[in-house]
Design a protein around this motif. Structure first.
Motif, PDB file in Angstrom:
ATOM      1  N   MET A   1       0.846  -1.189   0.000  1.00 32.26           N
ATOM      2  CA  MET A   1       0.000   0.000   0.000  1.00 32.26           C
ATOM      3  C   MET A   1       0.889   1.249   0.000  1.00 32.26           C
ATOM      4  SD  MET A   1      -2.872   1.180   2.811  1.00 32.26           S
ATOM      5  CE  MET A   1      -3.492  -0.498   2.959  1.00 32.26           C
ATOM      6  N   ASN A   2       0.639   2.176  -0.941  1.00 32.18           N
ATOM      7  CA  ASN A   2       1.468   3.371  -0.990  1.00 32.18           C
ATOM      8  C   ASN A   2       1.097   4.358   0.111  1.00 32.18           C
ATOM      9  OD1 ASN A   2      -0.743   5.008  -1.880  1.00 32.18           O
ATOM     10  ND2 ASN A   2      -0.359   4.391  -3.998  1.00 32.18           N
ATOM     11  N   THR A   3       1.895   5.425   0.218  1.00 32.35           N
ATOM     12  CA  THR A   3       1.720   6.378   1.324  1.00 32.35           C
ATOM     13  C   THR A   3       0.353   7.054   1.294  1.00 32.35           C
ATOM     14  OG1 THR A   3       4.097   6.801   1.342  1.00 32.35           O
ATOM     15  CG2 THR A   3       2.690   8.416   2.430  1.00 32.35           C
ATOM     16  N   VAL A   4      -0.088   7.462   0.094  1.00 30.04           N
ATOM     17  CA  VAL A   4      -1.382   8.149  -0.025  1.00 30.04           C
ATOM     18  C   VAL A   4      -2.513   7.234   0.414  1.00 30.04           C
ATOM     19  CG1 VAL A   4      -3.020   9.183  -1.634  1.00 30.04           C
ATOM     20  CG2 VAL A   4      -0.579   9.694  -1.846  1.00 30.04           C
ATOM     21  N   LYS A   5      -2.504   5.992  -0.073  1.00 29.68           N
ATOM     22  CA  LYS A   5      -3.566   5.060   0.301  1.00 29.68           C
ATOM     23  C   LYS A   5      -3.500   4.728   1.792  1.00 29.68           C
ATOM     24  CE  LYS A   5      -5.966   4.507  -3.378  1.00 29.68           C
ATOM     25  NZ  LYS A   5      -6.027   3.307  -4.178  1.00 29.68           N
ATOM     26  N   ARG A   6      -2.312   4.669   2.347  1.00 31.66           N
ATOM     27  CA  ARG A   6      -2.175   4.406   3.782  1.00 31.66           C
ATOM     28  C   ARG A   6      -2.806   5.545   4.589  1.00 31.66           C
ATOM     29  NH1 ARG A   6       2.792   3.607   3.680  1.00 31.66           N
ATOM     30  NH2 ARG A   6       2.688   1.355   3.304  1.00 31.66           N
ATOM     31  N   GLN A   7      -2.626   6.775   4.125  1.00 29.65           N
ATOM     32  CA  GLN A   7      -3.231   7.923   4.803  1.00 29.65           C
ATOM     33  C   GLN A   7      -4.756   7.878   4.698  1.00 29.65           C
ATOM     34  OE1 GLN A   7      -1.329  11.216   2.829  1.00 29.65           O
ATOM     35  NE2 GLN A   7       0.470  11.174   4.165  1.00 29.65           N
ATOM     36  N   ASP A  97      -7.182  -2.785  -1.538  1.00 32.79           N
ATOM     37  CA  ASP A  97      -7.199  -1.565  -2.336  1.00 32.79           C
ATOM     38  C   ASP A  97      -7.937  -1.879  -3.631  1.00 32.79           C
ATOM     39  OD1 ASP A  97      -6.689   0.640  -3.908  1.00 32.79           O
ATOM     40  OD2 ASP A  97      -4.519   0.623  -3.604  1.00 32.79           O
ATOM     41  N   GLN A 100      -6.087  -2.442  -6.742  1.00 32.75           N
ATOM     42  CA  GLN A 100      -5.328  -3.693  -6.852  1.00 32.75           C
ATOM     43  C   GLN A 100      -6.267  -4.838  -6.448  1.00 32.75           C
ATOM     44  OE1 GLN A 100      -1.836  -3.149  -4.394  1.00 32.75           O
ATOM     45  NE2 GLN A 100      -0.983  -1.601  -5.750  1.00 32.75           N
ATOM     46  N   LYS A 121      -6.424   6.955  -7.813  1.00 34.87           N
ATOM     47  CA  LYS A 121      -5.389   7.754  -8.486  1.00 34.87           C
ATOM     48  C   LYS A 121      -5.577   7.724  -9.986  1.00 34.87           C
ATOM     49  CE  LYS A 121      -0.357   8.185  -8.961  1.00 34.87           C
ATOM     50  NZ  LYS A 121       0.963   7.630  -8.560  1.00 34.87           N
ATOM     51  N   SER A 218      -3.682  15.283  -2.074  1.00 37.04           N
ATOM     52  CA  SER A 218      -2.234  15.484  -2.101  1.00 37.04           C
ATOM     53  C   SER A 218      -1.810  16.550  -3.107  1.00 37.04           C
ATOM     54  CB  SER A 218      -1.524  14.161  -2.433  1.00 37.04           C
ATOM     55  OG  SER A 218      -1.969  13.652  -3.681  1.00 37.04           O
TER      56      SER A 218
END
Length: 259
Positions: A1-7, A97, A100, A121, A218
């Protein structure tokens, strides 16, 4: 999971207890999508409630298609757990997600999604993947938010500076084009402006936060000092009929697409 999705996941997980009480426009968006669903005849073996959250659409979908076919899909494990605790039976749940999606090709009869696509995104790649998961006679029913969403808040910020402070949203024509490029052939979309009234603009911002969302992303700039923020609030438009009512417009784009 990327940073944006984690946030995003953290925000929605923190909002799990407050979400249902403030999800005013989200409930309207669900009703619009359900109306679209009822206009389409289909046999459902497996359905995905994509971005299911606290399960606001669960009962209606299970009533229509049965518990065994229903699968809740959400990025937030806390949201899925909350939905399970509120249910009167075991719910099929997938913590993932949606960009994915861990679903095999041609295995889903119905994908139902409300107030979720705007968090993605790359909408075009998502729609390609959703078509991949659908059966040949499957159906994608959804609602999301369009460019006129939070128009009053956008206006208020624009009176302070020229920076982008409010999240941008895809237009109906852009979504239709993305669906076509993804290979969907039968597409029917509509748009409707829904207005939620508040006693003060701060109440709107608090509701957005309590729902786990944000008016900026973002690519935009958030709060930037008390003085400027106060100027923004002072420029927030009143409703024409009253100085004590502050409207918040949400453009809901909704409809269906078939492979």
């Amino acid at each position: 999971m990327n940073t944006v999705k984690r946030q995003i996941e953290k925000k929605f997980s923190r909002a799990v207890d407050s979400y249902d009480g403030v999800a005013k426009v989200q409930k309207i968006a669900i009703d619009m999508a359900l109306e679209v669903l009822d206009q389409n005849d289909l046999s459902v073996n497996r359905l995905l409630d994509l971005g299911s959250g606290t399960g606001l659409a669960r009962q209606q979908l299970i009533r229509r298609f049965g518990r065994e076919s229903y699968h809740a899909v959400d990025l937030s494990h806390a949201m899925l757990m909350h939905a399970q605790q509120q249910a009167d039976c075991q719910i099929n749940s997938i913590c993932a997600d949606i960009e994915q999606l861990p679903i095999r090709n041609n295995t889903v009869s119905l994908i139902f999604s409300t107030s979720t696509l705007q968090w993605c995104k790359n909408t075009s790649l998502l729609l390609i993947d959703l078509k991949r998961a659908l059966t040949a006679d499957g159906l994608f029913v959804f609602s999301t938010f369009g460019p006129n969403t939070l128009a009053e808040l956008r206006y208020a910020f624009a009176q302070v500076d020229t920076e982008q402070h409010v999240q941008s949203f895809l237009s109906q024509s852009a979504i239709e084009s993305a669906l076509e490029q993804a290979g969907f052939e039968q597409i029917d979309l509509q748009s409707s402006d829904c207005v939620i009234e508040y006693a003060h603009p701060l109440q709107l911002l608090r509701d957005i936060k309590a729902a786990g969302a944000s008016y900026h992303n973002s690519h935009t700039i958030g709060c930037y000092g008390k003085a400027r923020f106060a100027r923004m609030l002072a420029n927030y438009p009143h409703a024409g009929i009253s100085q004590d009512i502050f409207p918040a417009t949400y453009e809901v784009i909704y409809g269906f697409a078939r492979p």
